[in-house]
Every structure is written in C-alpha cells, then in structure tokens.
Design a protein around this motif. Structure first.
Motif, mmCIF file in Angstrom:
data_model
loop_
_atom_site.group_PDB
_atom_site.id
_atom_site.type_symbol
_atom_site.label_atom_id
_atom_site.label_comp_id
_atom_site.label_asym_id
_atom_site.label_seq_id
_atom_site.Cartn_x
_atom_site.Cartn_y
_atom_site.Cartn_z
ATOM 1 N N TYR A 3 0.838 -1.201 0.000
ATOM 2 C CA TYR A 3 0.000 0.000 0.000
ATOM 3 C C TYR A 3 0.875 1.254 0.000
ATOM 4 O O TYR A 3 0.609 2.192 -0.749
ATOM 5 C CB TYR A 3 -0.917 0.007 1.216
ATOM 6 C CG TYR A 3 -2.171 -0.814 1.058
ATOM 7 C CD1 TYR A 3 -2.170 -2.031 0.383
ATOM 8 C CD2 TYR A 3 -3.368 -0.384 1.589
ATOM 9 C CE1 TYR A 3 -3.318 -2.785 0.240
ATOM 10 C CE2 TYR A 3 -4.536 -1.138 1.454
ATOM 11 C CZ TYR A 3 -4.494 -2.331 0.781
ATOM 12 O OH TYR A 3 -5.639 -3.073 0.639
ATOM 13 N N VAL A 4 1.915 1.284 0.830
ATOM 14 C CA VAL A 4 2.793 2.454 0.914
ATOM 15 C C VAL A 4 3.502 2.681 -0.421
ATOM 16 O O VAL A 4 3.635 3.813 -0.870
ATOM 17 C CB VAL A 4 3.807 2.303 2.072
ATOM 18 C CG1 VAL A 4 4.855 3.400 2.047
ATOM 19 C CG2 VAL A 4 3.067 2.288 3.411
ATOM 20 N N LYS A 44 -2.291 8.425 -1.288
ATOM 21 C CA LYS A 44 -0.886 8.040 -1.148
ATOM 22 C C LYS A 44 -0.668 7.697 0.324
ATOM 23 O O LYS A 44 -0.799 8.554 1.194
ATOM 24 C CB LYS A 44 0.026 9.192 -1.573
ATOM 25 C CG LYS A 44 1.484 8.995 -1.268
ATOM 26 C CD LYS A 44 2.099 7.891 -2.087
ATOM 27 C CE LYS A 44 3.593 7.787 -1.794
ATOM 28 N NZ LYS A 44 4.094 6.471 -1.709
ATOM 29 N N TYR A 45 -0.410 6.415 0.583
ATOM 30 C CA TYR A 45 -0.132 5.990 1.949
ATOM 31 C C TYR A 45 1.302 6.338 2.307
ATOM 32 O O TYR A 45 2.230 5.958 1.608
ATOM 33 C CB TYR A 45 -0.353 4.482 2.108
ATOM 34 C CG TYR A 45 -1.801 4.104 2.116
ATOM 35 C CD1 TYR A 45 -2.542 4.172 3.282
ATOM 36 C CD2 TYR A 45 -2.443 3.696 0.951
ATOM 37 C CE1 TYR A 45 -3.889 3.839 3.306
ATOM 38 C CE2 TYR A 45 -3.784 3.354 0.956
ATOM 39 C CZ TYR A 45 -4.500 3.426 2.132
ATOM 40 O OH TYR A 45 -5.821 3.101 2.136
ATOM 41 N N GLU A 46 1.452 7.089 3.395
ATOM 42 C CA GLU A 46 2.791 7.413 3.888
ATOM 43 C C GLU A 46 3.266 6.341 4.862
ATOM 44 O O GLU A 46 4.453 6.063 4.951
ATOM 45 C CB GLU A 46 2.780 8.787 4.543
ATOM 46 C CG GLU A 46 2.495 9.898 3.546
ATOM 47 C CD GLU A 46 2.433 11.271 4.188
ATOM 48 O OE1 GLU A 46 3.055 11.485 5.240
ATOM 49 O OE2 GLU A 46 1.742 12.140 3.617
ATOM 50 N N SER A 47 2.327 5.768 5.601
ATOM 51 C CA SER A 47 2.658 4.666 6.499
ATOM 52 C C SER A 47 1.426 3.783 6.670
ATOM 53 O O SER A 47 0.289 4.239 6.521
ATOM 54 C CB SER A 47 3.147 5.163 7.857
ATOM 55 O OG SER A 47 2.125 5.884 8.514
ATOM 56 N N TYR A 48 1.677 2.517 6.957
ATOM 57 C CA TYR A 48 0.616 1.525 7.121
ATOM 58 C C TYR A 48 1.213 0.418 7.988
ATOM 59 O O TYR A 48 1.864 -0.486 7.491
ATOM 60 C CB TYR A 48 0.189 0.992 5.747
ATOM 61 C CG TYR A 48 -1.115 0.232 5.728
ATOM 62 C CD1 TYR A 48 -2.307 0.893 5.469
ATOM 63 C CD2 TYR A 48 -1.150 -1.139 5.946
ATOM 64 C CE1 TYR A 48 -3.516 0.207 5.429
ATOM 65 C CE2 TYR A 48 -2.351 -1.832 5.901
ATOM 66 C CZ TYR A 48 -3.529 -1.148 5.644
ATOM 67 O OH TYR A 48 -4.710 -1.843 5.606
ATOM 68 N N SER A 70 -2.508 4.023 10.150
ATOM 69 C CA SER A 70 -2.120 4.496 8.820
ATOM 70 C C SER A 70 -2.098 6.012 8.759
ATOM 71 O O SER A 70 -2.769 6.705 9.532
ATOM 72 C CB SER A 70 -3.073 3.950 7.755
ATOM 73 O OG SER A 70 -4.372 4.454 7.963
ATOM 74 N N LYS A 71 -1.291 6.491 7.815
ATOM 75 C CA LYS A 71 -1.211 7.915 7.514
ATOM 76 C C LYS A 71 -1.229 8.022 6.004
ATOM 77 O O LYS A 71 -0.466 7.332 5.319
ATOM 78 C CB LYS A 71 0.076 8.501 8.084
ATOM 79 C CG LYS A 71 0.246 9.983 7.843
ATOM 80 C CD LYS A 71 1.523 10.468 8.508
ATOM 81 C CE LYS A 71 1.747 11.942 8.277
ATOM 82 N NZ LYS A 71 3.018 12.399 8.870
ATOM 83 N N SER A 72 -2.127 8.852 5.487
ATOM 84 C CA SER A 72 -2.237 8.977 4.034
ATOM 85 C C SER A 72 -2.559 10.411 3.634
ATOM 86 O O SER A 72 -2.938 11.230 4.467
ATOM 87 C CB SER A 72 -3.332 8.035 3.516
ATOM 88 O OG SER A 72 -4.585 8.408 4.052
ATOM 89 N N THR A 80 -4.929 10.491 9.320
ATOM 90 C CA THR A 80 -4.291 9.493 10.166
ATOM 91 C C THR A 80 -5.374 8.801 10.970
ATOM 92 O O THR A 80 -6.423 9.379 11.246
ATOM 93 C CB THR A 80 -3.262 10.114 11.141
ATOM 94 O OG1 THR A 80 -3.929 11.060 11.967
ATOM 95 C CG2 THR A 80 -2.131 10.786 10.397
#
Length: 108
Positions: A3-4, A44-48, A70-72, A80
């Motif tokens: 995903y990221v 756009k996933y920055e973290s997952y 998650s952060k997107s 988040t």
C-alpha cells in the motif's frame, strides 16, 4: 508495504481475482477497483503499520485480525487513524491468497 509503495504487482500476485474488500464505510471493492485506486494516485499511503495481530488457522484457511495505524494523503488532505482489520486468506496452489477483508475504525 504494497500500500505504501502503491505496488500493484504485489496486490495482483497475492489478492485473489474474486476477493471482497469492505471498507469502513461499508463500500465494497474488488481487486481491480483497488489496483485502479492505487494506480490513480487518489490516495498516497505514507505509512501503514500493523500490531495486535491475532491469527487462526483452519486447514487451508487463515483468519487474521490486526490493528492498523495508517497515515495517508488524499486530495491534499492528510489523514491518520487506527482501524481493526479482519482478513481471510486461503492456501491455493501452495501460496496464501487474500480472499476477503473488512476494516472498522477504532475510535480515538
């Protein structure tokens, strides 16, 4: 990580063609929908990251529950949050394939 990285090759390899993905709003997506969504750049996933993993095996079927943080970014807005995700995997041809999943937000 898929995903990221928006790595649709990984999604295509591990998700079954007929998988069912139910989001936190109740909307249902197919694998084709997910691949199109990730390729479009709409999100756009920055973290997952996952934690609190629970795994149950039933022969060639696995049920996994995990907490996801998650952060997107979508349409210029950062999002988040945490959710509980339950996924179902089936062993086909010696490989584990994602066949169903549903996410539910965890209240803050």
């Amino acid at each position: 990580k898929a995903y990221v990285r928006a790595d649709t090759d990984v999604i295509n390899r591990i998700y079954a063609d007929d998988c069912i993905i139910t989001g936190s709003t109740g909307a249902v997506m197919t694998k084709a929908d997910l691949v199109k969504y990730l390729k479009s750049g709409a999100v756009k996933y920055e973290s997952y990251e996952r934690d609190d993993l629970l795994l149950r095996l039933y022969g060639t079927t696995a049920v996994i529950s995990a907490a996801i943080t998650s952060k997107s970014m979508s349409q210029g807005r950062e999002s988040t949050g945490r959710s509980r995700v339950v996924t179902v995997w089936v062993k086909q041809g010696g490989k584990w394939r994602f066949v169903a999943g549903q996410g539910t937000p965890i209240p803050q």
